[in-house]
Each structure stands twice: as C-alpha cells, then as structure tokens.
Design an enzyme around this catalytic site. Structure first.
Site, short mmCIF file in Angstrom:
data_model
loop_
_atom_site.label_atom_id
_atom_site.label_comp_id
_atom_site.label_asym_id
_atom_site.label_seq_id
_atom_site.Cartn_x
_atom_site.Cartn_y
_atom_site.Cartn_z
N THR A 13 21.44 7.66 -44.50
CA THR A 13 21.80 7.79 -45.84
C THR A 13 20.93 8.07 -46.84
O THR A 13 19.82 7.65 -46.73
CB THR A 13 22.48 6.53 -46.28
OG1 THR A 13 23.42 6.23 -45.12
CG2 THR A 13 23.28 6.51 -47.54
N PRO A 32 20.34 8.91 -51.55
CA PRO A 32 20.92 8.62 -52.79
C PRO A 32 22.13 9.61 -52.99
O PRO A 32 23.16 9.14 -53.40
CB PRO A 32 20.12 8.57 -53.69
CG PRO A 32 18.69 8.28 -53.17
CD PRO A 32 18.92 8.68 -51.49
N GLN A 51 43.60 -16.97 -48.82
CA GLN A 51 44.90 -17.39 -49.28
C GLN A 51 45.37 -18.56 -48.61
O GLN A 51 46.24 -19.52 -48.97
CB GLN A 51 45.80 -16.06 -49.29
CG GLN A 51 47.21 -16.36 -49.99
CD GLN A 51 47.07 -16.50 -51.69
OE1 GLN A 51 45.88 -16.11 -52.28
NE2 GLN A 51 48.18 -16.79 -52.39
N GLU A 98 28.94 2.90 -41.26
CA GLU A 98 29.16 3.84 -40.16
C GLU A 98 30.64 4.80 -40.52
O GLU A 98 31.39 4.66 -39.56
CB GLU A 98 29.39 2.87 -38.98
CG GLU A 98 28.15 2.48 -38.48
CD GLU A 98 27.47 3.59 -37.83
OE1 GLU A 98 26.51 4.29 -38.32
OE2 GLU A 98 27.97 4.50 -36.89
N GLY A 99 30.54 5.06 -41.68
CA GLY A 99 31.75 5.92 -42.07
C GLY A 99 32.80 5.04 -42.81
O GLY A 99 33.32 3.92 -42.18
N ILE A 132 19.39 0.92 -46.11
CA ILE A 132 19.03 1.08 -44.75
C ILE A 132 18.84 -0.26 -44.37
O ILE A 132 18.07 -1.19 -44.95
CB ILE A 132 17.61 1.89 -44.72
CG1 ILE A 132 17.92 3.37 -45.10
CG2 ILE A 132 17.34 1.83 -43.16
CD1 ILE A 132 19.11 4.26 -44.69
N GLY A 178 44.13 -22.07 -49.57
CA GLY A 178 44.35 -22.06 -50.93
C GLY A 178 43.08 -22.30 -51.75
O GLY A 178 42.13 -21.73 -51.72
C1 FAD Z 1 24.95 -2.99 -46.72
C2 FAD Z 1 24.76 -1.75 -46.24
C3 FAD Z 1 24.09 -1.37 -44.90
C4 FAD Z 1 23.85 0.01 -44.60
N1 FAD Z 1 23.25 0.35 -43.49
C5 FAD Z 1 22.95 1.73 -43.23
C6 FAD Z 1 22.03 2.05 -42.27
O1 FAD Z 1 21.25 1.22 -41.84
N2 FAD Z 1 21.64 3.23 -42.14
C7 FAD Z 1 22.23 4.18 -42.82
O2 FAD Z 1 21.90 5.43 -42.75
N3 FAD Z 1 22.99 4.21 -43.93
C8 FAD Z 1 23.47 2.81 -44.13
N4 FAD Z 1 24.37 2.13 -44.90
C9 FAD Z 1 24.85 3.52 -45.90
C10 FAD Z 1 26.46 3.66 -45.44
O3 FAD Z 1 26.63 4.11 -44.18
C11 FAD Z 1 26.94 4.53 -46.84
O4 FAD Z 1 27.09 3.61 -47.79
C12 FAD Z 1 28.23 5.11 -46.46
O5 FAD Z 1 28.17 5.81 -45.35
C13 FAD Z 1 29.04 5.58 -47.56
O6 FAD Z 1 28.15 6.60 -48.30
P1 FAD Z 1 28.05 6.29 -49.78
O7 FAD Z 1 27.57 4.84 -50.26
O8 FAD Z 1 26.98 7.20 -50.45
O9 FAD Z 1 29.53 6.47 -50.70
P2 FAD Z 1 30.10 7.65 -50.87
O10 FAD Z 1 29.84 8.86 -49.63
O11 FAD Z 1 29.64 8.41 -52.14
O12 FAD Z 1 31.52 7.40 -51.10
C14 FAD Z 1 32.30 6.76 -52.26
C15 FAD Z 1 33.48 6.58 -52.12
O13 FAD Z 1 34.17 8.11 -52.01
C16 FAD Z 1 34.87 8.19 -50.78
N5 FAD Z 1 34.75 9.56 -50.40
C17 FAD Z 1 33.50 10.10 -50.04
N6 FAD Z 1 33.63 11.55 -49.61
C18 FAD Z 1 34.99 11.85 -49.71
C19 FAD Z 1 35.93 12.90 -49.55
N7 FAD Z 1 35.34 14.01 -49.31
N8 FAD Z 1 37.02 13.00 -49.88
C20 FAD Z 1 37.49 11.51 -50.43
N9 FAD Z 1 36.89 10.41 -50.59
C21 FAD Z 1 35.66 10.40 -50.23
C22 FAD Z 1 34.50 7.02 -49.61
O14 FAD Z 1 35.27 6.88 -48.74
C23 FAD Z 1 34.04 6.04 -50.78
O15 FAD Z 1 35.14 5.25 -50.87
C24 FAD Z 1 24.62 0.92 -45.61
C25 FAD Z 1 25.12 0.77 -46.64
C26 FAD Z 1 25.37 -0.76 -46.93
C27 FAD Z 1 26.04 -0.78 -48.27
#
Ligand code: FAD
Length: 545
Positions: A129, A131, A342, A369-370, A165, A345
């Site tokens: 992932t 930004p 819930q 993971e998606g 990450i 309580g």
């Molecule tokens: C605690 C934590 C640990 C993590 N660990 C790892 C790791 O070890 N390695 C790694 O690589 N990543 C890691 N991640 C990243 C994680 O996999 C991503 O946060 C996740 O894939 C979502 O990406 P994003 O945060 O950029 O959200 P976005 O992709 O920006 O999504 C934001 C929202 O928009 C929705 N959305 C996105 N695209 C679409 C679309 N085309 N149509 C409709 N809705 C959409 C999403 O479902 C979500 O609700 C971690 C994240 C967290 C918070």
C-alpha cells in the site's frame, strides 16, 4: 494433501493456548492496548521454535519449516485472533511478507530467505500500500530503477513511500512492491539498508499492540538477485496468487475475534438476571444479539474450511473463494463484536470486559487485505463472468446438483439454499437482460448476495459430511444453524434482489415470481423454533464461568 497431521496441529494449538493462558492474560493484553505498545518479546516467544515456532507454519519443510497448509494456517489464525488480533497481525505480516517468495521466488531465493526466516525467526513486513495506491494498486508510484555495470544488471535503486505497513517499524526483512521498467515487481529489502527508514507508529482505533508504520525509500540500493522470481512485472500476479491463502487467514481472524466476543456475551447472558430471569432465556435478546451471529460465523467457517480443503488439495487460483470467505467472516466477526457490546449493556462499554477492545480490533478485518467493498466487487465481477460464460446456468446448475440431496436431507438447509441459488441465477439473468450492472451499486450488492447464497449452499451441504473440529457445537445444532443461514440467504437474494433490480429500472413485471418470492417466504417456516434450539445449545456449549 499438503497439511499437518492432526496430532501435530492439535499440539501446536494447545501450546499456543497454554502460552496465552500463562503470558497473555487480560491484564497484559489490556495494558498493551492502553499503552499502544508493540510486544517485541511476545513475538520473539511465538517465533521461538523451542516454545511455539509459529512462523514455521508457512515455510515448506525443505527450507526448515513445518510445511503447514491452508487449513492449518486457518486454525492457528483463528486461535491467535481469539487471543489478541494485534499480536495476530504481527504474525500475519510475516506470513504476508513471505508469500511473494513462496509463490514467485526462484529456488535459490526460497532456499536463502525462507531458510533464514526459519532459522533466525525474522520478523517480516509486506509493503504494497502507498498513500495514493490502496485498493487500486495499479496506481503504485514507488520506482525501481535498474543499475547497470559493464552492461550487466547488478542492482535496482528503489524510491518511494509505503503507507500503513504492519511491522513497518519493527521488521527485519521487507518485501516491497515497486514499479520496475517491466512492471510492478516484489523486492526483498533488509532493515538498515542505506536510504530506508520508517515513520512513527500510527495511533490506531484498534489492534494497538500491532506496529503500523509508513516506509520511506530514498534511492535504496537492492542487489538484482533480490527481485522476487528474477523477472520484472510479475508483482501483481504474485500478489493475486496469494489472495486465496492470505484472505483465508484474515477470514480466520474474523472468526476468532467474532467468537471471542460472542462467547463472552453468551456466558454473560446466563449470569445477568433482568426482568426476573437470566438474559439467556429472553428471546428478544438471544435471537437478536447472539443466535444470528453464531449462524453467520459458522456459515463463514464452513466456507473457509471448504476453500482450505481445495487449496490443500492443490487447486490453484481460489482468489474469489478467498474473497467470499474473508468478506463474510470479517463482516460476521465485526457484527458479532458490535452486538456483544450491546449484549453486555453498560459493562460492554467499559474496557474491563474486553468486548470493547475486541470490537475495535476486529474492525480492521473489513479493511486490510481487501476492503469489504473491493471484495463485493471482486466476487460480483468474477461470478458475473461465470454467469456469462455458462449462458446463465452457473447457479441454476449448482442448485440442480444440490437438489437430489433435498429428499435425503429435508431437515437440512439444502431446500432453502437451493431456493437462494435459483433466485440468484434468475436475478443475475435479469441484470444481464436489463443491463443493470452498469450501476456500480447493483454490482456490489450482487457481490453480497452471491456471498450469502454460496455460503448457504456450502454450509448446508458440508455440515453432515465434514463436521468442523473447531467449535464445540453438535451436529444437530449446526444443522439448525445451516437452516437459519440458508433461509436468510434465500430471503436476502429474493428481497434485496427485487429491491435493487426494481430500483435500477428492471423490466420484468413479474420479477417477484421469477425470484420465487412465495417459496422463499414459505421456507421461513420453523425459523423461530430453530433459533430457540440454537439459543439453548449456545448456553450449553459456553456455560457461565
Ligand atoms: C492497521 C492497518 C494495517 C495494514 N497493514 C498493511 C500491510 O501490512 N501491508 C500493506 O501493503 N497494506 C497494509 N494496510 C493497508 C490496507 O490494505 C489498505 O488500507 C486497504 O487496502 C485500503 O486502502 P486505502 O486505505 O488506501 O483505502 P481506499 O482504497 O482509498 O478506500 C477507501 C474507501 O473507498 C472504498 N473504495 C475504494 N475503491 C473503490 C472503488 N473503486 N469503488 C467503490 N469503493 C471503493 C473502499 O472500500 C473504502 O471503503 C494496512 C492498513 C491498516 C489500517
């Protein structure tokens, strides 16, 4: 089948539970959560082969590991998540980090890195992932620029930034996805490489005992032999190829955390007297807050086990099944934890009773993971292709295969599951004829309905032939749960299908009949009685302490 023998798996599970009972008491876990602390020593203990050696599970035997399969990883992951999802995430990150190597590494790379991992118990991190590239990894901006010496490729210089990450600030070894000239590719990067640094730990909603950090790469020199698989451009395929496994692991996290919360609620309900009787005897409580969660979690489990069996039997490419498993199990776990608050309580709302922490922790499973939305899309897109390829018969054929079992098992969930599959087949066809999937919302809702219908079919079918070893519920109760879930699936497909198809402008004046609405309504007969039985059995299986 590639999996541990049952004694070895049971021994591992027992060792893990015993370790947790001694070292990971509620006070310790609540303390880590409150202090936002990564427990380095606990991870060391878990990786210590003399104690547990948990990292060895995903490493093949020839490289010094245990050579566990998907089923083993699911069972261990569920138990870990039931203990603490933050610590489980620290372990998940190592499994994720090794996955590109496991599926795409050259024999030399596997021998070197998996061998070191097994011997040295290295912590790993998986850096995909960024930004600007979350759900859409195609937007990857990290670059890997080839370095040539005397016309020979000797190394890459990697520059970019990774976000969120797990183990980012504490790992010894990282797999990093970067754009090489040939396309996205995985690279192995060691801690301390010049130009490689990480941000401060993120201050998170939950899994506060896991370390999550941004990674910064500035011209990091990585030898060419650390390009996973030795060929550029395989990164996204390698990431895709492991989804069957990795999503199953997060599905198991949903089961583990969901049941951890639900068990607390079930036990509590037997002690807490309100209105002259324990809450466990109040239908308005059990049938809303306990029973539906148990049914959803067990439906998801049946699907997880079915997918694990297929993976361990050598079937490749079960990314869609992994998506269904993860989607339903993580949503079920999240909901179970929410309802557990819930169910307790005011006590549920305090830290001491732990369900509040479990709820914050399990929330991550519908994101990493998606995300659930991306999984809805993945499931709908893949099954839509099958619907088109089979000229609309995919789910009708599945229903026809199940149908003969209806007569043999009229008391199972199969009759309702058959209705769910039939209604789904009809709904997909209506969507095709009226081109309704042009609406992204309709497509995503289909993903949800597909997950319900498929889990209903698998749960109803497997409950007799493949009883689970993971939960102390008898077969009669599991049968009742399968009926409850199958009825829910059929009703969802018919009612929500009707709602969204009509809402999106479908043209069949008789769509309710086409979706077998009347039969689906009739199939609800006996629902409350089944829920009564399940409520009683939950109290028996998880008595008040
Ligand atoms: C605690 C934590 C640990 C993590 N660990 C790892 C790791 O070890 N390695 C790694 O690589 N990543 C890691 N991640 C990243 C994680 O996999 C991503 O946060 C996740 O894939 C979502 O990406 P994003 O945060 O950029 O959200 P976005 O992709 O920006 O999504 C934001 C929202 O928009 C929705 N959305 C996105 N695209 C679409 C679309 N085309 N149509 C409709 N809705 C959409 C999403 O479902 C979500 O609700 C971690 C994240 C967290 C918070």
């Amino acid at each position: 089948m590639a999996r541990l023998d049952s004694e070895t798996l049971d021994l591992l599970l027992t060792t893990l539970r015993d370790y947790a009972a001694k070292e990971l008491t509620p006070d310790v876990l609540l303390g880590l959560d409150q202090r936002d602390e990564f427990p380095a020593q606990i991870l060391k203990d878990l990786y210590d082969p003399e104690r547990i050696g948990i990292h060895l599970l995903s490493i093949p035997e020839e490289h010094g590991g245990l050579g566990g399969g998907a089923y083993d990883i699911y069972r261990i992951s569920e138990v870990m998540a039931g203990i603490d999802l933050g610590i489980a995430t620290g372990v998940l990150a190592t499994f994720l980090g090794t996955d590109p190597l496991n599926v795409g590494g050259t024999p030399e790379q596997k021998a070197l890195w998996l061998g070191r991992l097994a011997r040295e118990g290295l912590l790993m991190a998986y850096g995909a992932t960024e930004p600007q590239a979350g759900s859409d990894l195609g937007a990857l901006a990290t670059q890997a620029v080839p370095v040539q010496e005397n016309g020979q490729l000797t190394a890459y210089r990697i520059s970019g930034r990774k976000q969120w990450i797990s183990n980012g600030g504490v790992a010894d070894l990282y797999t990093i996805l970067a754009n090489a000239p040939g396309g996205p590719s995985w690279f192995i990067v060691e801690k301390g490489a010049p130009g490689f640094s990480h941000g401060k730990p993120e201050d998170k909603h939950g899994i506060r005992s896991s370390n999550t950090a941004a990674l910064f790469l500035e011209n990091v020199l990585v030898p060419a032999d650390r390009l996973v698989g030795g060929i550029e451009g395989k990164g996204l395929t390698q990431a895709q190829a492991v989804f069957g496994y990795t999503r199953l692991m997060v599905a198991a996290f949903g089961l583990g955390a969901g049941w951890a919360a639900l068990q607390r609620a079930i036990r509590y309900s037997q002690q807490r007297v309100q209105g002259g009787a324990p809450l466990s005897q109040k239908q308005g409580y059990t049938h809303k807050l306990l029973v539906p969660n148990a049914c959803r979690l067990e439906a998801a489990r049946a699907y997880v086990e079915w997918t694990a069996d297929r993976l361990d039997g050598g079937e490749p490419d079960l990314a869609t099944e992994g998506a269904v498993a993860k989607y339903l199990a993580s949503e079920a776990g999240n909901r179970a934890a929410e309802d557990a608050i819930q169910a307790l309580g005011g006590y549920g709302y305090t830290r001491e009773y732990q369900v509040e922490k479990i709820k914050r922790d399990v929330r991550i499973t519908t994101i990493y993971e998606g995300t659930s939305e991306i999984l809805e899309w993945t499931i709908a897109r893949d099954r839509w292709q099958l619907h088109l390829k089979t000229r609309g018969t995919y789910y009708l054929d599945w229903a026809a295969r199940l149908e003969p079992q209806q007569a043999a098992s009229p008391a199972s969930g199969i009759p309702a599951a058959v209705l769910a599959l039939r209604a789904l087949g009809a709904l997909l066809e209506r969507c095709r004829l009226d081109r309704l999937t042009r609406n992204q919302h309709v497509l995503f809702r289909l993903g949800e309905l597909i997950a319900y219908a498929e889990t209903a079919a698998i749960f109803s079918e497997r409950v007799k032939s493949h009883p689970t070893r993971a939960i102390p519920l008898d077969q009669t109760t599991l049968q009742a749960m399968a009926r409850v879930h199958a009825r829910e699936a059929a009703m969802r497909v018919a009612a929500d299908g009707l709602r969204w198809a009509v809402g999106a402008g479908q043209t069949d004046p008789d769509l309710a009949r086409t979706l077998h609405f009347e039969a689906v309504a009739k199939a609800q007969a006996g629902l409350v009685e089944d829920m009564d039985q399940i409520a009683r059995e939950l109290s028996r299986a998880f008595p008040a302490e």
